[in-house]
Design a protein around this motif. Structure first.
Motif, PDB file in Angstrom:
ATOM      1  N   LEU A  89       0.815  -1.213   0.000  1.00  0.00           N
ATOM      2  CA  LEU A  89       0.000   0.000   0.000  1.00  0.00           C
ATOM      3  C   LEU A  89       0.853   1.268   0.000  1.00  0.00           C
ATOM      4  N   SER A  90       2.106   1.136   0.441  1.00  0.00           N
ATOM      5  CA  SER A  90       2.981   2.302   0.551  1.00  0.00           C
ATOM      6  C   SER A  90       4.159   2.287  -0.417  1.00  0.00           C
ATOM      7  N   TYR A  91       4.482   1.107  -0.966  1.00  0.00           N
ATOM      8  CA  TYR A  91       5.670   0.973  -1.800  1.00  0.00           C
ATOM      9  C   TYR A  91       5.349   0.247  -3.098  1.00  0.00           C
ATOM     10  N   SER A  92       5.924   0.721  -4.185  1.00  0.00           N
ATOM     11  CA  SER A  92       5.809   0.032  -5.472  1.00  0.00           C
ATOM     12  C   SER A  92       6.772  -1.146  -5.500  1.00  0.00           C
ATOM     13  N   ALA A  93       6.337  -2.249  -6.080  1.00  0.00           N
ATOM     14  CA  ALA A  93       7.171  -3.450  -6.161  1.00  0.00           C
ATOM     15  C   ALA A  93       8.156  -3.344  -7.315  1.00  0.00           C
ATOM     16  N   GLY A  94       9.340  -3.909  -7.122  1.00  0.00           N
ATOM     17  CA  GLY A  94      10.326  -3.960  -8.193  1.00  0.00           C
ATOM     18  C   GLY A  94       9.938  -4.970  -9.247  1.00  0.00           C
ATOM     19  N   LYS A  95      10.543  -4.851 -10.412  1.00  0.00           N
ATOM     20  CA  LYS A  95      10.182  -5.706 -11.538  1.00  0.00           C
ATOM     21  C   LYS A  95      11.347  -6.501 -12.109  1.00  0.00           C
ATOM     22  N   LYS A  96      12.572  -6.242 -11.642  1.00  0.00           N
ATOM     23  CA  LYS A  96      13.701  -6.948 -12.242  1.00  0.00           C
ATOM     24  C   LYS A  96      14.751  -7.317 -11.207  1.00  0.00           C
ATOM     25  N   ARG A  97      15.421  -8.427 -11.492  1.00  0.00           N
ATOM     26  CA  ARG A  97      16.566  -8.833 -10.683  1.00  0.00           C
ATOM     27  C   ARG A  97      17.794  -8.050 -11.143  1.00  0.00           C
ATOM     28  N   VAL A  98      18.769  -7.997 -10.266  1.00  0.00           N
ATOM     29  CA  VAL A  98      19.999  -7.269 -10.561  1.00  0.00           C
ATOM     30  C   VAL A  98      21.185  -8.151 -10.191  1.00  0.00           C
ATOM     31  N   ILE A  99      22.166  -8.199 -11.055  1.00  0.00           N
ATOM     32  CA  ILE A  99      23.425  -8.869 -10.750  1.00  0.00           C
ATOM     33  C   ILE A  99      24.527  -7.812 -10.766  1.00  0.00           C
ATOM     34  N   ILE A 100      25.262  -7.735  -9.674  1.00  0.00           N
ATOM     35  CA  ILE A 100      26.292  -6.713  -9.508  1.00  0.00           C
ATOM     36  C   ILE A 100      27.664  -7.374  -9.517  1.00  0.00           C
ATOM     37  N   ASP A 101      28.552  -6.887 -10.351  1.00  0.00           N
ATOM     38  CA  ASP A 101      29.927  -7.380 -10.391  1.00  0.00           C
ATOM     39  C   ASP A 101      30.788  -6.507  -9.484  1.00  0.00           C
ATOM     40  N   TYR A 102      31.413  -7.162  -8.517  1.00  0.00           N
ATOM     41  CA  TYR A 102      32.254  -6.415  -7.582  1.00  0.00           C
ATOM     42  C   TYR A 102      33.297  -7.337  -6.967  1.00  0.00           C
TER      43      TYR A 102
ATOM     44  N   GLY B 221      35.496  -9.282  -8.146  1.00  0.00           N
ATOM     45  CA  GLY B 221      35.643 -10.615  -8.712  1.00  0.00           C
ATOM     46  C   GLY B 221      34.486 -11.543  -8.430  1.00  0.00           C
ATOM     47  N   PHE B 222      33.416 -11.026  -7.823  1.00  0.00           N
ATOM     48  CA  PHE B 222      32.229 -11.820  -7.497  1.00  0.00           C
ATOM     49  C   PHE B 222      31.001 -11.242  -8.197  1.00  0.00           C
ATOM     50  N   ARG B 223      30.087 -12.140  -8.563  1.00  0.00           N
ATOM     51  CA  ARG B 223      28.784 -11.736  -9.082  1.00  0.00           C
ATOM     52  C   ARG B 223      27.781 -11.836  -7.931  1.00  0.00           C
ATOM     53  N   ILE B 224      27.176 -10.704  -7.601  1.00  0.00           N
ATOM     54  CA  ILE B 224      26.342 -10.595  -6.404  1.00  0.00           C
ATOM     55  C   ILE B 224      24.897 -10.331  -6.806  1.00  0.00           C
ATOM     56  N   CYS B 225      23.984 -11.093  -6.223  1.00  0.00           N
ATOM     57  CA  CYS B 225      22.549 -10.930  -6.467  1.00  0.00           C
ATOM     58  C   CYS B 225      21.897 -10.408  -5.185  1.00  0.00           C
ATOM     59  N   PRO B 226      21.527  -9.123  -5.141  1.00  0.00           N
ATOM     60  CA  PRO B 226      20.920  -8.572  -3.924  1.00  0.00           C
ATOM     61  C   PRO B 226      19.414  -8.768  -3.881  1.00  0.00           C
ATOM     62  N   MET B 227      18.905  -9.037  -2.680  1.00  0.00           N
ATOM     63  CA  MET B 227      17.473  -9.207  -2.453  1.00  0.00           C
ATOM     64  C   MET B 227      17.122  -8.548  -1.114  1.00  0.00           C
ATOM     65  N   ILE B 228      15.812  -8.449  -0.832  1.00  0.00           N
ATOM     66  CA  ILE B 228      15.373  -7.767   0.377  1.00  0.00           C
ATOM     67  C   ILE B 228      14.331  -8.602   1.125  1.00  0.00           C
ATOM     68  N   CYS B 229      14.641  -8.986   2.325  1.00  0.00           N
ATOM     69  CA  CYS B 229      13.740  -9.557   3.331  1.00  0.00           C
ATOM     70  C   CYS B 229      12.740 -10.581   2.782  1.00  0.00           C
ATOM     71  N   TYR B 230      11.491 -10.165   2.542  1.00  0.00           N
ATOM     72  CA  TYR B 230      10.401 -11.068   2.138  1.00  0.00           C
ATOM     73  C   TYR B 230      10.731 -11.845   0.863  1.00  0.00           C
ATOM     74  N   ASP B 231      11.625 -11.312   0.018  1.00  0.00           N
ATOM     75  CA  ASP B 231      12.061 -12.038  -1.173  1.00  0.00           C
ATOM     76  C   ASP B 231      12.600 -13.416  -0.812  1.00  0.00           C
ATOM     77  N   LEU B 232      13.111 -13.555   0.407  1.00  0.00           N
ATOM     78  CA  LEU B 232      13.720 -14.811   0.843  1.00  0.00           C
ATOM     79  C   LEU B 232      12.748 -15.986   0.778  1.00  0.00           C
ATOM     80  N   ARG B 233      11.469 -15.714   0.912  1.00  0.00           N
ATOM     81  CA  ARG B 233      10.471 -16.784   0.933  1.00  0.00           C
ATOM     82  C   ARG B 233      10.117 -17.317  -0.462  1.00  0.00           C
ATOM     83  N   PHE B 234      10.689 -16.747  -1.507  1.00  0.00           N
ATOM     84  CA  PHE B 234      10.278 -17.087  -2.864  1.00  0.00           C
ATOM     85  C   PHE B 234      11.468 -17.603  -3.672  1.00  0.00           C
ATOM     86  N   PRO B 235      11.684 -18.932  -3.656  1.00  0.00           N
ATOM     87  CA  PRO B 235      12.897 -19.512  -4.241  1.00  0.00           C
ATOM     88  C   PRO B 235      13.008 -19.345  -5.749  1.00  0.00           C
TER      89      PRO B 235
END
Length: 257
Positions: free
Chosen positions: A121-134, A136-150
């Motif tokens: 009700l207060s926040y718009s949902a994101g629409k895309k995943r992101v892979i960050i190179d840093y 020498g590692f490829r990092i996939c960031p997620m937030i909290c509730y995303d953890l429940r969705f494999p």
């Protein structure tokens, strides 16, 4: 040559609706780390707490916090990441910024808004995943509730580190523990979760359980108190595990809608 990434997991309390106080608080922590780090991870909504009323806070605070992250990353020569309530284009998102030591940044908007608390009700949902190179590692960031969705976090892009920042309350922390380990095992990747500690005005208690798991589900660090945890992840270790146990070769193919 061995490729390692030194990471600081900041498990901290958060001042409710007080961005300036939180920036001051985390500045002190980051400037006074007791060990060297390449990446510093802060909890979800580290500048305000997990608020469902972001309109009560000045809309400019999101950009102020981003500028603070850029300045501190440049000063300390460390990447800094964490999510904030960010206003843009007429609406708020729960946005994770990943700011690199040169001041450049990438961001990820939380895909799964937490409907139990009315986050949608207060926040718009994101629409895309992101892979960050840093580092020498490829990092996939997620937030909290995303953890429940494999499916959303499935390793289809050869990432090395799956990263969750959270405000995950104590009554459901056993799920947090189980799912972090599961995401590491099923994706043959390091998995880090950084949660807050303390209480908020909505009556929620947070007891941390920030942790890092390797690709086989072994717990490398864990804590239930207010502190900074340090972990060093190894690209060699990850590559050896994947070459010995080629489970990702047998993963299902699918398309996200």
């Amino acid at each position: 040559m061995e490729t390692n990434l030194k990471i600081a997991l900041v498990q901290s309390s958060i001042f409710w609706h007080q961005p300036e106080e939180n920036r001051t608080h985390f500045t002190e922590i980051i400037r006074n780390l007791t060990r060297a780090a390449d990446l510093v991870i802060l909890p979800e909504m580290f500048s305000t707490g997990f608020t469902m009323t972001p309109s009560e806070i000045d809309q400019k605070e999101g950009n102020k916090t981003l500028e603070w992250m850029k300045s501190l990353a440049l000063e300390t020569k460390m990447a800094i990441t964490g999510s904030i309530a960010f206003f843009e284009g007429g609406s708020y998102t729960n946005r994770l910024f990943f700011v690199k030591p040169n001041g450049s940044f990438e961001y990820y908007d939380k895909r799964h808004t937490f409907t139990l608390a009315g986050e949608q009700l207060s926040y718009s949902a994101g629409k895309k995943r992101v892979i960050i190179d840093y580092g020498g590692f490829r990092i996939c960031p997620m937030i909290c509730y995303d953890l429940r969705f494999p499916v959303w976090s499935r390793n289809t892009e050869a990432y090395d580190l799956l990263l969750f920042v959270a405000n995950w309350p104590q009554p459901r922390v056993s799920a947090w523990d189980a799912l972090l380990r599961a995401r590491a095992i099923e994706n043959m990747a390091y998995c880090i979760g950084v949660n807050r500690i303390g209480n908020d005005p909505n009556g929620h208690n947070y007891n941390g359980h920030s942790a890092c798991y390797d690709a086989l589900g072994e717990q490398l660090v864990f804590s239930e108190k207010e502190e900074v945890l340090f972990v060093e992840i190894s690209k060699t270790h990850l590559t050896e595990a994947r070459e010995k146990l080629r489970f990702l070769d047998d993963r299902d193919s699918f398309i996200l809608q």
